[in-house]
Design a protein around this motif. Structure first.
Motif: not given
Ligand SMILES: [Zn+2]
Length: 254
Positions: A68, A71, A195
């Motif tokens: 992602h 990151h 998450h």
């Molecule tokens: Zn992520």
């Protein structure tokens, strides 16, 4: 000198794109070995503007937990910076396989700048200079995602638990760390989002009982709740000293 420096503490889309928190990832300096974790957008600038500046040319490697953008946004430029623009091939990249294939986030032209690329797998063990990292489990986050537990003579020391939804084996997988870093995007659980939330992070902290827990990678709901004011409250609830990371925080080790 040993420390962990948070070049950014932004989690998820809106905090990232508005840069309400910086998104520079986490820099580990463990005496001889320095490595960088999850270099999101702005990592290079944040590293060079740190006081004292952090030198990408001194990095032993880069650990990418998943592909992602928050990151991996600066992963290519950090490989360039680590290898002197490719003129001094060196360093290691630890990466999930899906960051290198399909729609890769690691440009192909600079892969040869690295000494080696290692593909992360659950149960894998990796050497970064003098540091040993173990991947305890594959996380649940939509794309291939892994954290690590640093070990010293086989014993867990610092754990990094990046983006994932909560699942039963998590506390077991991260048990025994003295310092546990947890990406805590949400204030309240959202089963539709992959998450961790604050109550789930607290379960993990209570069950793993590290000496210190550092929460980072905050989403909008955490910032709106002024999470930095809740350190003591969360510490009291979990029985563990909990630190809410801030941009530029340098956390000294030993
Ligand atoms: Zn992520």
């Amino acid at each position: 000198m040993a420390f962990i420096k948070f070049l950014g503490t932004a989690g998820a889309r809106f905090v990232l794109i508005k840069q309400l928190r910086a998104s520079g990832g986490i820099w580990f300096c463990l005496n001889e070995t320095q490595f960088l974790v999850d270099p999101g957008p702005g990592t290079l600038v944040r590293a060079l503007k740190s006081r004292p500046p952090l030198n990408p040319g001194k990095l032993t490697g880069i650990f990418l937990s998943h592909k992602h953008l928050d990151h991996s946004g600066d992963v290519n430029v950090m490989i360039e910076a680590m290898t002197n623009g490719g003129f001094s091939p060196r360093g290691v990249l630890l990466s999930p396989g899906d960051a290198l294939e399909g729609e890769p986030v690691i440009f192909k032209y600079l892969r040869s700048f690295l000494n080696r690329i290692e593909i992360l797998k659950a149960g894998g063990e990796y050497q970064l200079g003098q540091v040993s990292l173990k991947v305890p489990v594959q996380l649940q986050h939509g794309v291939e995602t892994y954290g690590f537990i640093m070990t010293e003579s086989g014993k867990p020391t610092i754990g990094y638990l990046p983006d994932t939804r909560f699942f039963q084996q998590l506390p077991w997988a991260y048990a025994g760390c003295s310092i546990l870093i947890i990406n805590t995007v949400l204030l309240e659980p959202r089963p539709d989002l992959y998450h961790l939330s604050l109550p789930e992070a607290e379960i993990i902290i209570r069950e793993t009982h590290p000496k210190k827990a550092i929460l980072t990678h905050f989403g909008m709901s955490m910032l709106k709740a002024r999470i930095w004011e809740k350190q003591e409250e969360v510490s009291r609830r979990t029985g563990v000293e909990v630190i809410m990371a801030s941009d530029g925080l340098t956390f000294p080790l030993d």
